[in-house]
Design an enzyme around this catalytic site. Structure first.
Site, PDB file in Angstrom:
ATOM      1  CG  ASP A  27      -2.240   0.612   1.029  1.00 44.05           C
ATOM      2  OD1 ASP A  27      -2.349   1.471   0.150  1.00 44.05           O
ATOM      3  OD2 ASP A  27      -3.181   0.259   1.757  1.00 44.05           O
ATOM      4  CG  ASP A  34      -9.516   2.461  -0.318  1.00 45.90           C
ATOM      5  OD1 ASP A  34      -9.046   1.329  -0.548  1.00 45.90           O
ATOM      6  OD2 ASP A  34      -8.907   3.326   0.346  1.00 45.90           O
TER       7      ASP A  34
HETATM    8  C1  GLA Z   1      -5.781   1.808   2.267  1.00 43.51           C
HETATM    9  C2  GLA Z   1      -6.200   0.660   1.366  1.00 43.51           C
HETATM   10  C3  GLA Z   1      -7.249  -0.169   2.050  1.00 43.51           C
HETATM   11  C4  GLA Z   1      -6.703  -0.698   3.352  1.00 43.51           C
HETATM   12  C5  GLA Z   1      -6.240   0.463   4.221  1.00 43.51           C
HETATM   13  C6  GLA Z   1      -5.529  -0.038   5.467  1.00 43.51           C
HETATM   14  O1  GLA Z   1      -6.801   2.720   2.422  1.00 43.51           O
HETATM   15  O2  GLA Z   1      -6.652   1.129   0.142  1.00 43.51           O
HETATM   16  O3  GLA Z   1      -7.657  -1.238   1.223  1.00 43.51           O
HETATM   17  O4  GLA Z   1      -5.649  -1.578   3.096  1.00 43.51           O
HETATM   18  O5  GLA Z   1      -5.343   1.312   3.532  1.00 43.51           O
HETATM   19  O6  GLA Z   1      -5.083   0.976   6.277  1.00 43.51           O
END
Ligand code: GLA
Length: 726
Positions: free
Chosen positions: A476, A546
């Site tokens: 990420d 997301d």
């Molecule tokens: C980001 C990612 C999510 C999740 C969060 C965790 O927002 O896109 O899918 O993994 O971080 O903190």
């Protein structure tokens, strides 16, 4: 031979399966001649079409007033040498001015490609060839190589370059475009994909080209949610199946600049390259540096061919060959528990995944350091012993005993101020010593241009993941770069920090791939914030957004597929709250890509679990049609109430129609009542394995009725047909 050089008229011809690209050498300059259809192409050389005289256009030789760099269609252009359009390369020389001008010296036609150090690029195959042109700027003492790599079968040609400093002192590269193309005429539209966090690529915008500069960019040190690096330039009337379309994309994940500029002489300049606002690369004497690769394709018949060319290019030359193994159906913990995870919950979650027929459970954020919320712990990559008492290895052993594989979340480029790492090494952040650092999601960015940071991360992960059989990493990146400065780099090198940052990131990705060869990487940046070809070259798939709302996802996925294939598009079904209609809708939207699930299936009614089990089983019957098939759009959710498309792989056709209830139409309301599968075999009979309906290929080609939608009256519904030749 894909690439040839005709000595008699100094003409280069680059051919792909269906396209031709041509330019000639005139007085040491490379003059663009043609980009378009190969069949029936009429290429006129400079001698046949020298161009006309324009007032106020500078020329180099007295008497040769018609030969001005300001008015010729150029292959590549240089700041300050008489071309007043936006230019591709600007180098500040030892004398302190930035006038730049290169002349042709020689060329080579090479088999394969030239690799770009530490930056991902397209993988060559047996037919790949590269034209390598050497140019010199006598005044600045620099040597330039322009590379053209031909990916024959997918009708893609790529452009990249390198500069070597032979001046005896320092020079500074101030602007650097990988690709420049002068197209005839102005009569084009520009298509770009803008967005925001959770709305990546959702603004599928079309803007007329005019006599001025249109620029699309990221200045964030990441490709960004806000603007994708893909763009297309097309006829004003071009649609899915008609009109000239030129598609472009950048194989890079940092700041970028795309420009489209209508010039006063009636031509259009297209450029793609490194963002110039924070790019000043000091090149020492004897050093060489490369810009990233940019790719282009041409379609004489609309956007559909452009997308399929780019999909084929990504699948065959970008995505790691290993990623083509069947992608797992995963169950991810994020939307199920957010930070509230522990060993017992995760083992139960893994059992539920196995029970539903899924392949893998993903432990998302919350397993390490003091990471029980998003304000602490990033950088401390050791397991939280309060949550996983015996450590990672015995816990993962328990997970695997449930019958699923195991994946884990990491965010290597980041640090929370509340972390052991930051307390020990505040100098390892991207920062300017004289200024405070801005927060974003309560975190700072690590200086990935500093090799000590990369080494620390390698050691930390080696220790933490020793003897832990990990099958998947979710990588990420949850903020962008502000106050761009590096305490590691010299003052003169600050302008190269973002470029070196990306090289550091790519090298750590490569280390993960080599150290954990059996694991796959899913890329993520707060969803699809680094949804680009370079990330696709070093990971198997990308978390698209997301936002898992089926309505928004319909638009996000539709637009993403303009440029990128379904095989990399990770799509999860999120909590349907026990609503079977919503579960069905989310599933039918998610099967546009790589299916997964992301909600607490532990407290879900049995009927929901039964349905998920059925969905996963069904997905497995046609997933290869999605990831390996050809994709055809039928109806755009931006122009009608229905989003419709199909995938075809040999005898199999997976057809989808999603009713979007006018959610984000542009005003161009098109009716869509029938779905015509124009590539069906007219002589064959097909059976829809879902409903049992039998139709002839001819009927499919003419179009089948969509029929009534929306049994629950919500205005949101989806239909899916899976036709297999009888
Ligand atoms: C980001 C990612 C999510 C999740 C969060 C965790 O927002 O896109 O899918 O993994 O971080 O903190």
């Amino acid at each position: 031979m894909p690439i040839t050089f005709q000595k008699e008229n100094s003409l280069f011809r680059l051919t792909t399966k269906n396209t031709l690209y041509a330019f000639d050498i005139v007085k040491g300059k490379l003059i663009h001649r043609y980009y378009g259809k190969k069949a029936g192409a009429q290429v006129k050389t400079f001698a046949e079409e020298p161009g006309q005289v324009w007032s106020f256009a500078p020329y180099a030789t007295e008497g040769e007033v018609y030969f001005s760099l300001d008015t010729q269609p150029l292959e590549y252009s240089y700041f300050g040498s008489g071309d007043f359009r936006t230019t591709a390369l600007r180098i500040r020389n030892g004398a302190g001015n930035s006038v730049t001008g290169f002349d042709y010296v020689s060329h080579k036609i090479r088999k394969g490609r030239v690799e770009i150090p530490a930056i991902p690029c397209g993988r060559a195959d047996d037919r790949t060839q590269t034209l390598d042109i050497t140019l010199r700027d006598a005044a600045s003492g620099c040597e330039l190589h322009l590379y053209y790599t031909v990916f024959y079968d997918c009708d893609v040609i790529s452009r990249y370059a390198s500069v070597t400093n032979r001046s005896g002192g320092d020079v500074v590269i101030e602007k650097w475009m990988s690709l420049a193309l002068d197209l005839p005429g102005h009569n084009y539209d520009l298509i770009s994909l803008a967005g925001a966090h959770a709305y990546e690529r959702i603004y599928n915008e079309r803007t007329p080209v005019f006599r001025g500069n249109l620029s699309m960019h990221s200045r964030r040190g990441a490709t960004s949610h806000q603007m994708n690096s893909f763009m297309a330039v097309c006829d004003r009337k071009a649609d899915e199946n008609h009109g000239d379309v030129y598609g472009f994309n950048f194989v890079y994940s940092g700041s970028f600049l795309n420009e489209v500029e209508g010039d006063p002489t009636g031509k259009t300049r297209v450029q793609m390259g490194l963002g110039d606002e924070n790019f000043n690369y000091r090149l020492k004497d004897g050093e060489t540096v490369f810009c990233p690769e940019a790719v282009m394709t041409y379609s004489p018949k609309g956007l559909g061919i452009m997308s399929r060319n780019f999909h084929r290019f990504a699948n065959d030359h970008i995505v790691p060959a290993k990623a083509k193994e069947r992608r797992p159906v995963v169950l991810n913990s994020w939307e199920a528990f957010y930070f509230n995870i522990n060993e017992d919950v995760m083992v139960d979650f893994a059992s539920a995944a196995a029970d539903c027929g899924m392949d893998m459970v993903i432990m998302d954020d919350g397993w390490f350091g003091a990471r029980v919320h998003d304000r602490a712990g990033l950088g401390d990559w050791y397991v939280n012993k309060n949550r996983f008492k015996e450590g990672l290895a015995p816990y993962v052993d328990r997970v695997k005993k449930t019958g699923v594989k195991f994946g884990i979340w990491v965010e290597p480029e980041m640090v929370n101020p509340d972390s052991d790492l930051f307390r020990a090494h505040p100098e390892w952040c991207i920062r300017c010593p004289e200024r405070p650092m801005s927060y974003s999601r309560s975190q700072y960015v690590l200086d990935m241009a500093n090799p000590a940071v990369i080494e620390y991360l390698k050691e930390m992960f080696t220790e933490t993941f020793r003897d832990v059989p990990i099958d998947y990493f979710k990588w990420d990146m949850n903020r962008h770069i502000s106050e761009p400065g590096s305490l590691y780099l010299d003052a003169e090198d600050q302008g190269s920090m973002e470029y070196r940052y990306m090289q550091g990131v790519y090298s750590l990705f490569r280390w993960f791939m080599e150290t954990y060869p059996d694991a796959m990487i899913e890329n993520c940046s707060g969803g699809g914030g680094r949804y680009d070809l370079a990330m696709m070259a070093i990971s198997s798939q990308i978390w698209t957004s997301d936002n898992t709302n089926a309505r928004d996802r319909t638009l996000i996925q539709y637009s993403s597929m303009l440029a990128y294939p379904a095989s990399v598009m990770s799509c999860h079904v999120s909590n349907p709250h026990g609503d079977m209609h919503e579960l069905d809708l989310k599933y039918k939207v998610a099967v546009n890509g790589v299916l997964g699930y992301e909600f607490n299936v532990l407290d879900t009614p049995d009927e929901v679990k039964d349905e998920i089990r059925r969905q996963v089983k069904e997905y497995r019957t046609f997933d290869l049609v999605i990831t390996d098939g050809e994709y055809y759009r039928l109806s755009s959710p931006y122009e009608s109430d229905i989003s419709a498309y199909y995938f075809q792989l040999g005898d199999q056709i997976l057809l989808s129609a999603i009713l979007t209830n006018g959610h984000a139409v542009t005003g161009r309301k098109k009716e869509c009542k029938k779905l015509a599968v124009r590539t069906a075999d007219p002589a064959a009979t097909y059976r829809d394995t879902r409903s049992g309906m039998v139709v002839t290929g001819d009927e499919l080609r003419r179009g089948i009725e969509i029929g009534a939608f929306s049994p629950d009256g919500s205005g949101w519904d989806a239909k899916l047909w899976y036709f297999v030749k009888e």
